[in-house]
Scaffold this active site. Structure first.
Site, mmCIF file in Angstrom:
data_model
loop_
_atom_site.group_PDB
_atom_site.id
_atom_site.type_symbol
_atom_site.label_atom_id
_atom_site.label_comp_id
_atom_site.label_asym_id
_atom_site.label_seq_id
_atom_site.Cartn_x
_atom_site.Cartn_y
_atom_site.Cartn_z
ATOM 1 N N ASP A 84 0.871 -1.187 0.000
ATOM 2 C CA ASP A 84 0.000 0.000 0.000
ATOM 3 C C ASP A 84 0.898 1.224 0.000
ATOM 4 O OD1 ASP A 84 -2.184 1.964 0.697
ATOM 5 O OD2 ASP A 84 -3.309 0.143 1.061
ATOM 6 N N TYR A 191 -16.217 6.168 -10.076
ATOM 7 C CA TYR A 191 -15.894 4.826 -9.577
ATOM 8 C C TYR A 191 -16.476 3.756 -10.514
ATOM 9 C CZ TYR A 191 -15.956 0.894 -6.209
ATOM 10 O OH TYR A 191 -15.795 -0.319 -5.563
HETATM 11 N N1 LIG Z 1 -15.380 -2.785 0.265
HETATM 12 C C1 LIG Z 1 -16.410 -2.975 -0.556
HETATM 13 O O1 LIG Z 1 -17.587 -2.942 -0.152
HETATM 14 C C2 LIG Z 1 -16.142 -3.238 -2.010
HETATM 15 C C3 LIG Z 1 -17.220 -3.569 -2.849
HETATM 16 C C4 LIG Z 1 -16.992 -3.755 -4.203
HETATM 17 C C5 LIG Z 1 -15.702 -3.690 -4.711
HETATM 18 N N2 LIG Z 1 -14.669 -3.385 -3.879
HETATM 19 C C6 LIG Z 1 -13.333 -3.273 -4.449
HETATM 20 O O2 LIG Z 1 -12.409 -4.025 -3.693
HETATM 21 C C7 LIG Z 1 -11.148 -3.354 -3.652
HETATM 22 C C8 LIG Z 1 -10.713 -3.181 -2.209
HETATM 23 O O3 LIG Z 1 -11.718 -2.446 -1.557
HETATM 24 P P1 LIG Z 1 -11.511 -1.832 -0.109
HETATM 25 O O4 LIG Z 1 -12.860 -1.674 0.464
HETATM 26 O O5 LIG Z 1 -10.475 -2.568 0.635
HETATM 27 O O6 LIG Z 1 -10.977 -0.364 -0.504
HETATM 28 P P2 LIG Z 1 -10.379 0.749 0.501
HETATM 29 O O7 LIG Z 1 -10.808 2.065 -0.026
HETATM 30 O O8 LIG Z 1 -10.703 0.413 1.902
HETATM 31 O O9 LIG Z 1 -8.815 0.571 0.282
HETATM 32 C C9 LIG Z 1 -8.179 0.943 -0.907
HETATM 33 C C10 LIG Z 1 -6.696 1.053 -0.640
HETATM 34 O O10 LIG Z 1 -6.071 1.552 -1.848
HETATM 35 C C11 LIG Z 1 -4.954 2.289 -1.437
HETATM 36 N N3 LIG Z 1 -4.476 3.196 -2.491
HETATM 37 C C12 LIG Z 1 -4.970 4.393 -2.864
HETATM 38 N N4 LIG Z 1 -4.176 4.947 -3.801
HETATM 39 C C13 LIG Z 1 -3.184 4.068 -4.042
HETATM 40 C C14 LIG Z 1 -2.040 4.082 -4.881
HETATM 41 N N5 LIG Z 1 -1.760 5.117 -5.684
HETATM 42 N N6 LIG Z 1 -1.225 3.002 -4.869
HETATM 43 C C15 LIG Z 1 -1.477 1.948 -4.056
HETATM 44 N N7 LIG Z 1 -2.523 1.894 -3.228
HETATM 45 C C16 LIG Z 1 -3.359 2.956 -3.212
HETATM 46 C C17 LIG Z 1 -5.446 3.067 -0.210
HETATM 47 O O11 LIG Z 1 -4.369 3.524 0.571
HETATM 48 C C18 LIG Z 1 -6.330 2.044 0.478
HETATM 49 O O12 LIG Z 1 -5.646 1.378 1.511
HETATM 50 C C19 LIG Z 1 -11.350 -2.031 -4.401
HETATM 51 O O13 LIG Z 1 -10.880 -2.173 -5.713
HETATM 52 C C20 LIG Z 1 -12.845 -1.841 -4.392
HETATM 53 O O14 LIG Z 1 -13.285 -1.123 -5.517
HETATM 54 C C21 LIG Z 1 -14.874 -3.148 -2.532
HETATM 55 C C1 LIG Z 2 -20.195 -1.277 -3.339
HETATM 56 C C2 LIG Z 2 -18.752 -0.935 -3.248
HETATM 57 O O1 LIG Z 2 -18.141 -0.843 -4.471
HETATM 58 C C3 LIG Z 2 -18.304 0.060 -2.228
HETATM 59 N N1 LIG Z 2 -18.558 -0.454 -0.907
HETATM 60 C C4 LIG Z 2 -18.951 1.406 -2.380
HETATM 61 O O2 LIG Z 2 -19.986 1.598 -1.779
HETATM 62 O O3 LIG Z 2 -18.438 2.237 -3.064
#
Ligand SMILES: NC(=O)c1ccc[n+]([C@@H]2O[C@H](COP(=O)([O-])OP(=O)(O)OC[C@H]3O[C@@H](n4cnc5c(N)ncnc54)[C@H](O)[C@@H]3O)[C@@H](O)[C@H]2O)c1
Ligand SMILES: C[C@@H](O)[C@H](N)C(=O)O
Length: 369
Positions: A84, A191
């Site tokens: 990260d 997004y």
């Molecule tokens: N959490 C959910 O509900 C959910 C749902 C659908 C999809 N997703 C996908 O799953 C993945 C992980 O989600 P999450 O909830 O852990 O996201 P999050 O926002 O909690 O974490 C994202 C991480 O990306 C890092 N980041 C930002 N810029 C960066 C860079 N330039 N280089 C490297 N790292 C960088 C941030 O520091 C952060 O720790 C994402 O791609 C998200 O779109 C998540």
């Molecule tokens: C749904 C998912 O991509 C994320 N938890 C958001 O709400 O943006």
């Protein structure tokens, strides 16, 4: 250097001779990115070891540490590198390999992949839906330019690549109840646009260059021991914390807003299962996965069964509400169930019991101290 398929003899001594297929068969002499003259050799993919060597980008968000724990149990602690741009908490730093990696720095990414002989990449870095709308240019850079770097490094080093997509990859003109895998996708957030772009680019690299790209569209993910990073579904995580700590919760979505959701253990298991699925079982490269759908009102009713004094009030955030109103209400994941045997483990009652147990025991511990 032209990017052509070749067999290269590696190593000079008889004890160390191997033939490595540098590029997949479908590389037909064109490169997604010109590789420099000094980078004339890439190690073979995970077939040369018993198990994959894994890199997770954006690993300090809501999902990455849990994924690292699951993969380390399966492949060994040292086989999974979490990365990260943030500083890891002590417990994460001491739990296994951690490395700084900014996905906008292509050379840094390539160095990590080469030096650690990475074979699988889970690309979790992203700006989520609500924070993305608050900073569109950063979301565009991280979610689109960053993805291009990931695709190129994965194609050039023959990696198996997982990129999560989301219910947010659909929009108001998509069928919402249920939403199938293949239908119109015209999201109205940066997004969502970036995730449709990721789905299409990953599939393009698969068909054009043979990249082993795998993608799941996650619902809103609910976790107990990690915080969400600024999305529209965050309320469904916060409610448990507030219910156990304060007995009440102020919700930023309207009471009847129905969205697909999933407990984190199911999400991470689905991710590992699709990565381990035999390629021939995958009729597509991007799948919906689902577990349950509920509204804030229904979730509150379920919480009330365990916390009788619980009260929910509503103070709607217009931006999040508009996003939620454009997203699927129910997700059709029948292709994932048919192709690689996806089956969720947690419905709404199990989710609520599990989340309240976690937060309840945390509250009891902090009260005792
Ligand atoms: N959490 C959910 O509900 C959910 C749902 C659908 C999809 N997703 C996908 O799953 C993945 C992980 O989600 P999450 O909830 O852990 O996201 P999050 O926002 O909690 O974490 C994202 C991480 O990306 C890092 N980041 C930002 N810029 C960066 C860079 N330039 N280089 C490297 N790292 C960088 C941030 O520091 C952060 O720790 C994402 O791609 C998200 O779109 C998540
Ligand atoms: C749904 C998912 O991509 C994320 N938890 C958001 O709400 O943006």
């Amino acid at each position: 250097m032209p990017f052509i398929r070749m067999l290269r003899r590696v190593g000079q001594s008889p004890a160390c001779v191997c033939w490595t297929s540098v590029l997949p068969v479908r590389f037909l002499g064109l490169s997604p990115r010109q590789i420099p003259a000094d980078a004339n050799f890439h190690s073979a993919s995970f077939s040369d070891t018993d198990h994959p060597r894994v890199l997770i980008t954006g690993g300090l968000g809501q999902l990455g540490v849990g994924l690292a724990n699951l993969l380390r149990k399966r492949f060994g602690k040292d086989s999974v590198i979490l990365s990260d741009i943030k500083k890891p908490p002590d417990c994460v730093f001491h739990s296994g390999p951690f490395i700084y990696s900014d996905i906008l720095d292509y050379k840094n990414l390539r160095e990590i992949v080469v030096n650690n002989r990475i074979t699988w990449l889970f690309h979790y870095s992203a700006l989520l839906s609500a924070v993305g709308e608050a900073n569109v240019s950063l979301a565009r850079a991280v979610n689109i330019t960053g993805l291009h770097n990931i695709l190129d490094v994965a194609a050039e080093h023959n990696l198996r690549l997982f990129v999560p997509s989301t219910i947010g990859a659909f929009g108001p003109t998509s069928p919402r109840n249920p939403t199938p895998d293949l239908c119109i996708q015209r999201p109205r957030t940066i997004y969502g646009v970036s995730k449709v772009h990721a789905e299409l680019m990953g599939e393009y690299y698969h068909y054009r260059y043979g990249l082993d790209f795998r993608c799941l569209r996650y619902p809103g993910i609910i976790s107990a021991d990690s915080q969400p990073g600024g999305g529209t579904t965050d309320y469904a995580v916060q409610i448990f914390h507030d219910a156990t700590k304060h007995g009440k919760f102020e919700c930023n979505l309207e009471a009847h807003t129905r969205l697909p959701m999933m407990y984190i253990d199911d999400c991470l298991r689905a991710t590992l299962e699709v990565m381990e699925a035999p390629a021939e079982s995958l009729s597509m490269r991007t799948y919906n996965v689902s577990a349950m759908s509920f509204t804030p009102e229904e979730l509150a009713q379920e919480v009330l069964k365990h916390v009788p004094e619980f009260q929910i009030t509503y103070n709607v955030d217009a931006i999040r509400q508009a996003i939620a109103d454009s997203w699927p209400m129910n997700f059709d994941d029948s292709n994932a169930r048919k192709d690689w045997g996806w089956k969720h483990g947690f419905d709404l009652p199990e989710l609520v019991t599990t989340m309240l147990n976690f937060h309840g025991s945390e509250t009891r511990v902090s009260q005792a101290n």
